[in-house]
Design a protein around this motif. Sequence first.
Motif, PDB file in Angstrom:
ATOM      1  N   ALA A  78     102.466  21.041   1.695  1.00  0.00           N
ATOM      2  CA  ALA A  78     103.662  20.293   1.313  1.00  0.00           C
ATOM      3  C   ALA A  78     103.367  19.681  -0.051  1.00  0.00           C
ATOM      4  O   ALA A  78     102.195  19.576  -0.447  1.00  0.00           O
ATOM      5  CB  ALA A  78     103.994  19.202   2.333  1.00  0.00           C
ATOM      6  N   PRO A  79     104.384  19.264  -0.798  1.00  0.00           N
ATOM      7  CA  PRO A  79     104.121  18.630  -2.090  1.00  0.00           C
ATOM      8  C   PRO A  79     103.259  17.380  -1.956  1.00  0.00           C
ATOM      9  O   PRO A  79     103.480  16.549  -1.081  1.00  0.00           O
ATOM     10  CB  PRO A  79     105.522  18.293  -2.608  1.00  0.00           C
ATOM     11  N   HIS A  80     102.249  17.262  -2.806  1.00  0.00           N
ATOM     12  CA  HIS A  80     101.338  16.121  -2.837  1.00  0.00           C
ATOM     13  C   HIS A  80     101.145  15.672  -4.288  1.00  0.00           C
ATOM     14  O   HIS A  80     101.295  16.459  -5.220  1.00  0.00           O
ATOM     15  CB  HIS A  80      99.959  16.485  -2.279  1.00  0.00           C
ATOM     16  N   ARG A  81     100.775  14.412  -4.428  1.00  0.00           N
ATOM     17  CA  ARG A  81     100.264  13.938  -5.716  1.00  0.00           C
ATOM     18  C   ARG A  81      98.748  14.054  -5.656  1.00  0.00           C
ATOM     19  O   ARG A  81      98.120  13.555  -4.715  1.00  0.00           O
ATOM     20  CB  ARG A  81     100.678  12.482  -5.960  1.00  0.00           C
ATOM     21  N   LEU A  82      98.163  14.717  -6.640  1.00  0.00           N
ATOM     22  CA  LEU A  82      96.733  15.003  -6.621  1.00  0.00           C
ATOM     23  C   LEU A  82      96.021  14.331  -7.779  1.00  0.00           C
ATOM     24  O   LEU A  82      96.585  14.152  -8.857  1.00  0.00           O
ATOM     25  CB  LEU A  82      96.489  16.513  -6.699  1.00  0.00           C
ATOM     26  N   LYS A  83      94.769  13.970  -7.524  1.00  0.00           N
ATOM     27  CA  LYS A  83      93.902  13.453  -8.576  1.00  0.00           C
ATOM     28  C   LYS A  83      92.627  14.275  -8.579  1.00  0.00           C
ATOM     29  O   LYS A  83      91.893  14.295  -7.581  1.00  0.00           O
ATOM     30  CB  LYS A  83      93.582  11.979  -8.349  1.00  0.00           C
ATOM     31  N   ARG A 143     108.256   9.273  -1.657  1.00  0.00           N
ATOM     32  CA  ARG A 143     109.170   9.997  -2.541  1.00  0.00           C
ATOM     33  C   ARG A 143     109.041  11.507  -2.337  1.00  0.00           C
ATOM     34  O   ARG A 143     110.046  12.223  -2.262  1.00  0.00           O
ATOM     35  CB  ARG A 143     108.875   9.648  -3.999  1.00  0.00           C
ATOM     36  N   LEU A 144     107.804  11.992  -2.211  1.00  0.00           N
ATOM     37  CA  LEU A 144     107.612  13.420  -1.997  1.00  0.00           C
ATOM     38  C   LEU A 144     108.126  13.854  -0.630  1.00  0.00           C
ATOM     39  O   LEU A 144     108.639  14.974  -0.479  1.00  0.00           O
ATOM     40  CB  LEU A 144     106.129  13.770  -2.143  1.00  0.00           C
ATOM     41  N   ILE A 145     107.991  12.983   0.368  1.00  0.00           N
ATOM     42  CA  ILE A 145     108.519  13.303   1.701  1.00  0.00           C
ATOM     43  C   ILE A 145     110.036  13.436   1.650  1.00  0.00           C
ATOM     44  O   ILE A 145     110.617  14.347   2.253  1.00  0.00           O
ATOM     45  CB  ILE A 145     108.087  12.229   2.715  1.00  0.00           C
ATOM     46  N   HIS A 183     104.827  11.475   7.450  1.00  0.00           N
ATOM     47  CA  HIS A 183     104.283  10.138   7.249  1.00  0.00           C
ATOM     48  C   HIS A 183     103.442  10.116   5.975  1.00  0.00           C
ATOM     49  O   HIS A 183     102.661  11.052   5.748  1.00  0.00           O
ATOM     50  CB  HIS A 183     103.401   9.707   8.422  1.00  0.00           C
ATOM     51  N   PRO A 184     103.573   9.093   5.155  1.00  0.00           N
ATOM     52  CA  PRO A 184     102.714   8.996   3.961  1.00  0.00           C
ATOM     53  C   PRO A 184     101.242   8.908   4.359  1.00  0.00           C
ATOM     54  O   PRO A 184     100.900   8.286   5.366  1.00  0.00           O
ATOM     55  CB  PRO A 184     103.186   7.703   3.283  1.00  0.00           C
ATOM     56  N   TYR A 185     100.381   9.517   3.578  1.00  0.00           N
ATOM     57  CA  TYR A 185      98.947   9.421   3.836  1.00  0.00           C
ATOM     58  C   TYR A 185      98.181   9.699   2.556  1.00  0.00           C
ATOM     59  O   TYR A 185      98.711  10.254   1.590  1.00  0.00           O
ATOM     60  CB  TYR A 185      98.497  10.390   4.933  1.00  0.00           C
ATOM     61  N   PHE A 186      96.918   9.309   2.586  1.00  0.00           N
ATOM     62  CA  PHE A 186      95.950   9.644   1.536  1.00  0.00           C
ATOM     63  C   PHE A 186      94.819  10.415   2.182  1.00  0.00           C
ATOM     64  O   PHE A 186      94.357  10.076   3.280  1.00  0.00           O
ATOM     65  CB  PHE A 186      95.381   8.395   0.868  1.00  0.00           C
TER      66      PHE A 186
END
Length: 321
Positions: free
Chosen positions: A28-33, A68-70, A111-114
């Motif tokens: 799924a779309p994620h923000r990555l570092k 936001r991505l969800i 659900h948001p997660y890291f």
Amino acid sequence: MWAWVSTDGIARQDRADWYHEAVARTVAPHRLKIANPAAFRARIGVLRLRGIEVSSHTHAVDSWRTPRLIRQSDPEQYLLGFVSGGSMGISLLRENSRIDTGGAVFFDTSHPYFAGPPDRAGAVITLLHIPRTALALPADRLGTAIGCGLPAHHGLGGVLHQFLLSLKTHAVECSPQELRLLERTALDLASGFLAQQLALQDRLPAETREQITLRTIDAFIDHHLADPALTPRAIAARHHISLRTLQHLFRKRGETVSAVIRRRRLERCHADLVDPAQQNRPIHAIASGWGLTGATVFSRMFRDAYGMSPRTVRQQARDRR
């Protein structure tokens, strides 16, 4: 079939963007570092079945599934992740867990997660992607397991983990009908594993419970093939079922328990006989090493199974090298 992609063929300056897109497609779309984009390497494999997917990820990256991505895109899937190498940290619903090799974690795309490797060394993660409607367990109880580390070093969790790892090697050999059976098995084992963690075994369909029992017994047999005392009666006692029940379960597969034990032992012997590393090991030692005592009996069983003697099989393997 498995589809594998990696950063190996991607220009270094393009790898970060490529990986963002690859994760969005496969999970799924994620923000990555990515700490060091110039040195970043990753590998992703995906096995798409009819209703579920299995994916494998090798990387060292921090990822966030944000609200936001969800809102933008949500496949509405449960994710059951097994760490096959390294470690993984996950923060979700105020739960912070570190999952080391052999451990598991249950989360979902809604659900948001890291998630990220705690020591920067990276990790190998195997994910089972399950549509939210595919698990025959109450959603509110499943919600209590989200974000928690789960034991998967042994028992049913270990069986499921090894089953998913085996798909990397053997799924390519399977027909469409066999892949459907593998999908059903994966769902049954995942349902059983989660039900076990939540004390919901009584909520599982009878067919699912039966398949879980069979898969658990399969793993037990494979683990104890070298023990000459491995018998149907011993297996039944170990799994707290009657010998009659055990025989009934295997009869529905079309093979007796004794035949399964014998076949798997002979398969291990055959593999050892053609293994160059064991070419000087005596044949009787290979047989007894897999619980088959009595040279004459072993030779007869082997010939019945493979149409030639153990010695001939070994010699043919030598001639081919």
